[in-house]
Enzyme design. Structure first.
Site, PDB file in Angstrom:
ATOM      1  N   THR A  17      -0.743 -15.420  -4.918  1.00  0.00           N
ATOM      2  CA  THR A  17       0.416 -14.818  -5.578  1.00  0.00           C
ATOM      3  C   THR A  17       0.851 -15.543  -6.842  1.00  0.00           C
ATOM      4  O   THR A  17       1.232 -14.908  -7.824  1.00  0.00           O
ATOM      5  CB  THR A  17       1.599 -14.810  -4.580  1.00  0.00           C
ATOM      6  OG1 THR A  17       1.193 -14.085  -3.431  1.00  0.00           O
ATOM      7  CG2 THR A  17       2.822 -14.162  -5.168  1.00  0.00           C
ATOM      8  N   ASP A  61      -7.664 -14.079  -2.751  1.00  0.00           N
ATOM      9  CA  ASP A  61      -6.460 -14.095  -1.932  1.00  0.00           C
ATOM     10  C   ASP A  61      -6.803 -15.073  -0.798  1.00  0.00           C
ATOM     11  O   ASP A  61      -7.907 -15.032  -0.253  1.00  0.00           O
ATOM     12  CB  ASP A  61      -6.203 -12.697  -1.355  1.00  0.00           C
ATOM     13  CG  ASP A  61      -4.922 -12.646  -0.533  1.00  0.00           C
ATOM     14  OD1 ASP A  61      -3.967 -12.007  -0.998  1.00  0.00           O
ATOM     15  OD2 ASP A  61      -4.901 -13.225   0.573  1.00  0.00           O
ATOM     16  N   SER A  63      -6.323 -15.277   2.177  1.00  0.00           N
ATOM     17  CA  SER A  63      -6.766 -14.741   3.470  1.00  0.00           C
ATOM     18  C   SER A  63      -8.287 -14.579   3.483  1.00  0.00           C
ATOM     19  O   SER A  63      -8.891 -14.437   4.543  1.00  0.00           O
ATOM     20  CB  SER A  63      -6.110 -13.391   3.746  1.00  0.00           C
ATOM     21  OG  SER A  63      -4.721 -13.564   3.706  1.00  0.00           O
ATOM     22  N   ASP A  94      -0.955 -18.358   2.135  1.00  0.00           N
ATOM     23  CA  ASP A  94      -1.277 -17.987   3.520  1.00  0.00           C
ATOM     24  C   ASP A  94      -2.169 -18.998   4.237  1.00  0.00           C
ATOM     25  O   ASP A  94      -1.932 -19.327   5.399  1.00  0.00           O
ATOM     26  CB  ASP A  94      -1.942 -16.598   3.563  1.00  0.00           C
ATOM     27  CG  ASP A  94      -0.955 -15.488   3.226  1.00  0.00           C
ATOM     28  OD1 ASP A  94       0.259 -15.764   3.184  1.00  0.00           O
ATOM     29  OD2 ASP A  94      -1.399 -14.349   3.006  1.00  0.00           O
ATOM     30  N   THR A 169       2.193 -26.576   7.878  1.00  0.00           N
ATOM     31  CA  THR A 169       1.919 -25.248   8.434  1.00  0.00           C
ATOM     32  C   THR A 169       2.783 -24.259   7.654  1.00  0.00           C
ATOM     33  O   THR A 169       3.938 -24.572   7.347  1.00  0.00           O
ATOM     34  CB  THR A 169       2.361 -25.216   9.919  1.00  0.00           C
ATOM     35  OG1 THR A 169       1.556 -26.141  10.640  1.00  0.00           O
ATOM     36  CG2 THR A 169       2.214 -23.851  10.541  1.00  0.00           C
ATOM     37  N   THR A 279      -0.803 -28.702  20.540  1.00  0.00           N
ATOM     38  CA  THR A 279       0.359 -27.922  21.001  1.00  0.00           C
ATOM     39  C   THR A 279       0.677 -26.725  20.100  1.00  0.00           C
ATOM     40  O   THR A 279       0.470 -26.772  18.887  1.00  0.00           O
ATOM     41  CB  THR A 279       1.622 -28.810  21.133  1.00  0.00           C
ATOM     42  OG1 THR A 279       2.737 -27.975  21.491  1.00  0.00           O
ATOM     43  CG2 THR A 279       1.966 -29.552  19.856  1.00  0.00           C
ATOM     44  N   GLN A 280       1.211 -25.679  20.717  1.00  0.00           N
ATOM     45  CA  GLN A 280       1.663 -24.511  19.947  1.00  0.00           C
ATOM     46  C   GLN A 280       2.968 -24.800  19.224  1.00  0.00           C
ATOM     47  O   GLN A 280       3.383 -24.036  18.356  1.00  0.00           O
ATOM     48  CB  GLN A 280       1.879 -23.318  20.893  1.00  0.00           C
ATOM     49  CG  GLN A 280       0.607 -22.839  21.544  1.00  0.00           C
ATOM     50  CD  GLN A 280       0.819 -21.694  22.524  1.00  0.00           C
ATOM     51  OE1 GLN A 280       1.882 -21.077  22.570  1.00  0.00           O
ATOM     52  NE2 GLN A 280      -0.198 -21.392  23.307  1.00  0.00           N
ATOM     53  N   CYS A 281       3.633 -25.888  19.613  1.00  0.00           N
ATOM     54  CA  CYS A 281       4.931 -26.197  18.980  1.00  0.00           C
ATOM     55  C   CYS A 281       4.727 -26.688  17.557  1.00  0.00           C
ATOM     56  O   CYS A 281       3.717 -27.302  17.241  1.00  0.00           O
ATOM     57  CB  CYS A 281       5.653 -27.290  19.777  1.00  0.00           C
ATOM     58  SG  CYS A 281       6.060 -26.780  21.438  1.00  0.00           S
TER      59      CYS A 281
HETATM   60  N1  ASP Z   1      -1.692 -13.345   0.292  1.00  0.00           N
HETATM   61  C1  ASP Z   1      -1.384 -14.386  -0.653  1.00  0.00           C
HETATM   62  C2  ASP Z   1      -2.398 -15.504  -0.470  1.00  0.00           C
HETATM   63  O1  ASP Z   1      -2.272 -16.314   0.390  1.00  0.00           O
HETATM   64  C3  ASP Z   1      -0.004 -14.878  -0.467  1.00  0.00           C
HETATM   65  C4  ASP Z   1       0.384 -16.025  -1.357  1.00  0.00           C
HETATM   66  O2  ASP Z   1      -0.260 -16.365  -2.315  1.00  0.00           O
HETATM   67  O3  ASP Z   1       1.408 -16.625  -1.091  1.00  0.00           O
HETATM   68  O4  ASP Z   1      -3.330 -15.562  -1.200  1.00  0.00           O
END
Ligand code: ASP
Length: 347
Positions: A17, A61, A63, A94, A169, A279-281
């Protein structure tokens, strides 16, 4: 603090982004052109640093981020390591915590800053958080004291907070304050001044940078949930080629005590699978044996991950297995902090 006039930085834009702008006619988000960044952000000149830009092609991106890409990034930093005083990596938020964790393990003996940042709103949008994040990341990457970088480690800067990369995180998809470092204090806080918490920052060791780029991807994650079935657990353990499994447990490392569950894990461990308990915490640590519900895990050889994040555990396992270390050395290193990723006294 001395902001050197001859400081040089390399900004690597990977995608996400922060590097977007809004087309005034269609309203669509399109990549921001960093080649004319000085026209768009003239204030950059006031730093007096030499700032070079490199954009990855294609942009991703986050992801779509893959370990192959982490390797590309580490190699780029290695290639230019002697040419710059510090590095700023612009990355989608992300999966930023995964990439920053991976880079922390891949760049051994890092003595220069590698500051990751991004934003929740694109740089080319009026109310963007990207501008502040970017400018502060630049200042932090350039900051020196007595000719030495103040933050010579892989970090994430987001919304006034500088955090150790392998401790973070992403926990908020809406707020500008998107990252948490639940088990390690901030490296710096940015307000009117940048206040560096120097006791929390890794000290330089003056050794030669060594990069590790043989990652092994045969690692997976199993998040426990109430009602998890035998077939889910067994089919995960039977993934062909699987070498390590991160078991995301409840609270301080607790899991069901059903015999089928314990026996399934035990079978995997006996065949050589590494099972790391995380842990998930978002804060706190695994303490195997504290409750009856983790005692059996300890007995069958599940490794306690202390307060490591899942992101960091994944990167650490890919790195350690990729190094081809013997099984017992991997188990030992998993219980030691090798890049400041866990709170544990190293024996
Ligand atoms: N979907 C975007 C990414 O992680 C969100 C971001 O940049 O904050 O590439």
């Amino acid at each position: 603090m001395n902001l050197e006039q001859n400081t040089s930085l390399l900004v690597i834009y990977t995608g996400g982004t922060i590097g977007m702008t809004q087309d005034p006619i269609s309203g669509a988000l399109t990549p921001f052109n960093f080649n004319n960044i000085y026209e768009q952000l003239p204030v950059l000149r006031d730093f007096g640093y030499q700032i070079d830009f490199h954009s990855f092609d294609p942009l991703v991106d986050s992801s779509n981020m893959k370990p192959e890409f982490w390797i590309k990034l580490a190699q780029m930093i290695e290639k230019h390591y002697e040419d710059y005083d510090g590095f700023v990596v612009l990355h989608g938020s992300d999966t930023m915590a995964y990439t920053a964790s991976a880079l922390s393990f891949m760049l051994e003996n890092l003595n220069k800053p590698v500051v990751f940042t991004g934003s929740q709103l694109p740089m080319g949008v009026i109310r963007t958080d990207g501008r502040e994040n970017f400018l502060a990341a630049i200042e932090i990457a350039a900051a020196k004291e007595d000719e030495l970088a103040i933050v010579p480690e892989v970090s994430i800067y987001f919304e006034n907070h500088l955090m150790r990369g392998n401790r973070t995180t992403k926990f908020n998809a809406e707020h500008f304050n998107a990252f948490v470092s639940g088990n390690y204090p901030l490296l710096a806080e940015v307000g009117v001044h940048i206040k560096y918490n120097k006791n929390n920052i890794i000290k330089p060791n003056f050794k030669k940078l060594k990069i590790h780029s043989s990652l092994d991807y045969n690692v997976s994650i199993l998040k426990l949930f109430p009602g998890i079935s035998e077939s889910v657990v067994k089919s995960t353990l039977e993934i062909p080629g699987l070498k390590a499994l991160i078991l995301e447990t409840f609270g301080s490392g607790n899991a069901p005590t059903d015999p089928w569950f314990i026996n399934a894990l035990k079978g995997g461990i006996q065949k050589g699978l590494i099972i790391l308990n995380v842990t998930q915490c978002k804060s706190g640590s695994v303490e195997l044996g504290r409750y009856e519900t983790s005692l059996e895990l300890q007995r069958i050889g599940v490794v306690g991950g202390y307060d490591i994040t899942t992101e960091s555990a994944l990167a650490k396992l890919m790195y350690l297995i990729g190094e081809n270390y013997p099984h017992d050395k991997i188990i030992r290193l998993l219980q030691q902090s090798i890049r400041g990723e866990m709170t544990v006294e190293n024996k």
